[in-house]
Design a protein around this motif. Sequence first.
Motif: not given
Length: 355
Positions: A202-220
């Motif tokens: 989950s990504l929740d309540n982020l402001k002015r962020c740069k996000v890199f998710v390199l793991q594979q998950y079952v749901a996002l």
Amino acid sequence: MGDHANDVGNSAVSAATESTSAVPADTRRRKHEELVSRLSLRERPAVCHARQDESFLSEFASSTKHVDGLLDGLMAATGKQTSDTSPSQVIASATAQIERLQSSLNNSASLLPVHDLRRSQQTLDQLQSKLSLVANKVTPPKVFSFKSKPASRLPPPVISPVEPLATVTSVTPSPKNGFFNLEGQTLQQISSCSTNCRQDFSLDNLKRCKVFVLQQYVALRIACLHNCWVFCAPVAGSIHVENCSNCVLCFAGRQIRIHGTTNCKLFVFAKTNPIIENSSQLIFAPYCFDFEGKEGLFKACEFEESANRFSSVEDFNWLVGGPSPNWTISESHTTVTHNPTSTPDVPIEIELPDP
């Protein structure tokens, strides 16, 4: 003349009877069995899907009714001590059950008719709103007091600032499996696992962020992001986006649902048609994130980049025919490449949308 016509008719019937009787009985029986078998095989997938739909919807209705009963009971018992279970425990239990129902619905989206999927999601949204209302009413207000020693707190995760971007620190998500309530940060989720983690992210309540998710998950799940860049590895199941604005979002998933989102650029791989609802000013383009191990994760998800349905968007708020005014297509070929030894580069071609 009439007798002659009758003779001709009788002769035709006699000939047909003789022709039919000329075919051996075992041959007719075998052909009949083959026909029945083919028809049975043709109908079996539809029957299986129908039974799966009915089973899921029955269990889903029973579970949502149970959670609704918990919340009604909690409201009725406000101010009374009717059991050993505290209101906070009931709220926590209801929250966990709603999260499990959402995950189950996301994973079953490809099996459900659109109208059942939409109705089920509306039921969960109403249940979530009711949970928030009940929690606000039964949770006692905080009492401020002076203490000689402040309560102990867990240290915040170590993260690097987004401005200036000198180095990027690998960040381990919180125990809730995601990034929450952060501003102006560069966040990375990198795991040594090369296969799918059977968990949600989950990504929740982020402001002015740069996000890199390199793991594979079952749901996002992506919720309440504003002025953010998000680049994610392929997700094996579903992706749910809600209440985001002025963002660049790049992800790949089996099912994609976008709700209450505006003014965003979406770089997408979609195995099924993306669905949007109560959203506007969306620009869809092909998936653009490149990183080490990408091909293996696409293969593990059974995704073929040549079969990307990013442009086949279904708008639940535009049912009158013709193109929806709420989204457009861009054939952008921009690529964002992740280099684990340096700061990730975000090209100016995909700068954030103007607010």
